[in-house]
Design an enzyme around this catalytic site. Sequence first.
Site, PDB file in Angstrom:
ATOM      1  N   SER A 165       0.867  -1.173   0.000  1.00  0.00           N
ATOM      2  CA  SER A 165       0.000   0.000   0.000  1.00  0.00           C
ATOM      3  C   SER A 165       0.902   1.220   0.000  1.00  0.00           C
ATOM      4  O   SER A 165       1.676   1.423   0.936  1.00  0.00           O
ATOM      5  CB  SER A 165      -0.916   0.022   1.228  1.00  0.00           C
ATOM      6  N   ARG A 166       0.821   2.027  -1.057  1.00  0.00           N
ATOM      7  CA  ARG A 166       1.727   3.160  -1.183  1.00  0.00           C
ATOM      8  C   ARG A 166       1.323   4.319  -0.284  1.00  0.00           C
ATOM      9  O   ARG A 166       2.049   5.299  -0.185  1.00  0.00           O
ATOM     10  CB  ARG A 166       1.810   3.600  -2.645  1.00  0.00           C
ATOM     11  N   VAL A 167       0.162   4.232   0.335  1.00  0.00           N
ATOM     12  CA  VAL A 167      -0.213   5.208   1.359  1.00  0.00           C
ATOM     13  C   VAL A 167       0.249   4.697   2.717  1.00  0.00           C
ATOM     14  O   VAL A 167       0.822   5.430   3.514  1.00  0.00           O
ATOM     15  CB  VAL A 167      -1.723   5.473   1.325  1.00  0.00           C
TER      16      VAL A 167
END
Length: 514
Positions: free
Chosen positions: A364-366
């Site tokens: 998850s890039r967040v």
Amino acid sequence: MPHDTSNWFTTAQNAVQSAPLGPRAEHRGRVEEISDGVAMISGLSDVRLDEVLRFEGGQVGFARVLDPDLIGCVLLDSATNVEAGDAVFGTGEVVNVPVGEALLGRIVDPLGRPLDGKGAIEADAVLPIERPAPSIIERDLVTEPVQTGIVVVDTLFALGRGQRELIVGDHSTGKTTLAVDALIAQAQSDMICIYVAVGQKTSSVRRAIDALQARGAFERCIVLVAGSASPPGLQWIAPYAGITMAEHFRDKGQHALIVIDDLSKHAATHREIALLTRQSPGREAYPGDVFYIHARLLERAAKLSPERGGGSLTALPIAETDSGNLSAYIPTNLISITDGQIVLDAALFHQGQKPAVDVGLSVSRVGGKTQAPILRTSAGTLRLDYAQFLELEVFTRFGGMPDDRVRQQLTRGARIREVLRQAQHEPFRLADEVALMLAVQSGLLDGLPLEAVTAFRAGLPAALDNTAANALSTLAETGKLDPKSRESLMTALSHFAASLAKDKTEASEDPASP
């Protein structure tokens, strides 16, 4: 002749007076050929791209290809009664769908027509399926969590409101189940849920609907269905129609979660339409704009700024791979568009590790910026510990004699893997996930056999409700654990783990036990 003959003359006179008189402009063409849901039309030189066209039999379609002499029209209804030579009329309108509160709790097709037999839908408004994505200045940071109730997702790959997270994996690896469980978990939140089925079998859609009706808050859900038997045009517009329905709530300052199941079939439908309308094929026979059709779709998911109301639209698109090939054209396109991916592995699925999430390929890039602070604190180094365990497990399979430190890591890792398993359609509360992480990280489960860890995970919610209700209440209200509540929770966890260990010991000592 009217039934009431006493005033038939007055009725007829009123009908004549109210009839519109005068000239009327009409754009009219004719069908040159029709096949596989695509009609080639001549005589409509003023038609615009994606304009709705109406056939003389009442069917509708939209203009997809504008050539100088022919219009490629994709039908949104059955083409069985459309023949060459039929008249076609331009409407001057683009494809619109109804939006609003009236759609909640309903099952509809991509044009908003009811499929559940509950009567007509009185929509608040109609909006076009193609709308511009919010600009950068209209967006805000993605900081609020989406609690999916799935332990492996919430602890390792936290999702945020306004994020786009791809769910990708082979056929029958639990992709739809994972997405539907995330929708079910929103029964305890304020999020509106939209499930879009594109090209799915009727039985699969029925199972998803039954799960939402039985375990979720279906009165806050919209199910949009364009099944495998639907015309290709309906399957093509379905994701855009679903996003438009969700945007209505986002623009009102509310929060929405949409699942698109799945974009691989949507891409195949786009390829079919493109080939039928004689567009040039490119890589893997997909037309060159296949990246753009998904990019402009998913860019509409966003967290809006306070000036725009602060609403959010979170998207969970699903894509299917072939033999785990993530480097195929459509999966790589979607991975580059979204903010991360949850990869499901067929080998893990068949080993019984469900959800079959590959923690090495998923991301998850967040990430932790949206994770609930108390869960991030409780999970600690869980992902690192689990990754180390998976590597060590591979090496120790060759028969090496691990030392005490490695043996302890293997013991802890096996418990982590067991905790990350979860039955379908049974999402955990945030408090349950926090308690599980505390039990793992404190070593409470290290002394339990794996079957006792399974029983611990399954019985934890009920045990906490009985023995740590105050701590759960504090956590639900404040999102934090004060020292007293934390101590109370740890005591409840210790007693529950000890009771399971005692039960297993007594069962093993019982001569009558198998």
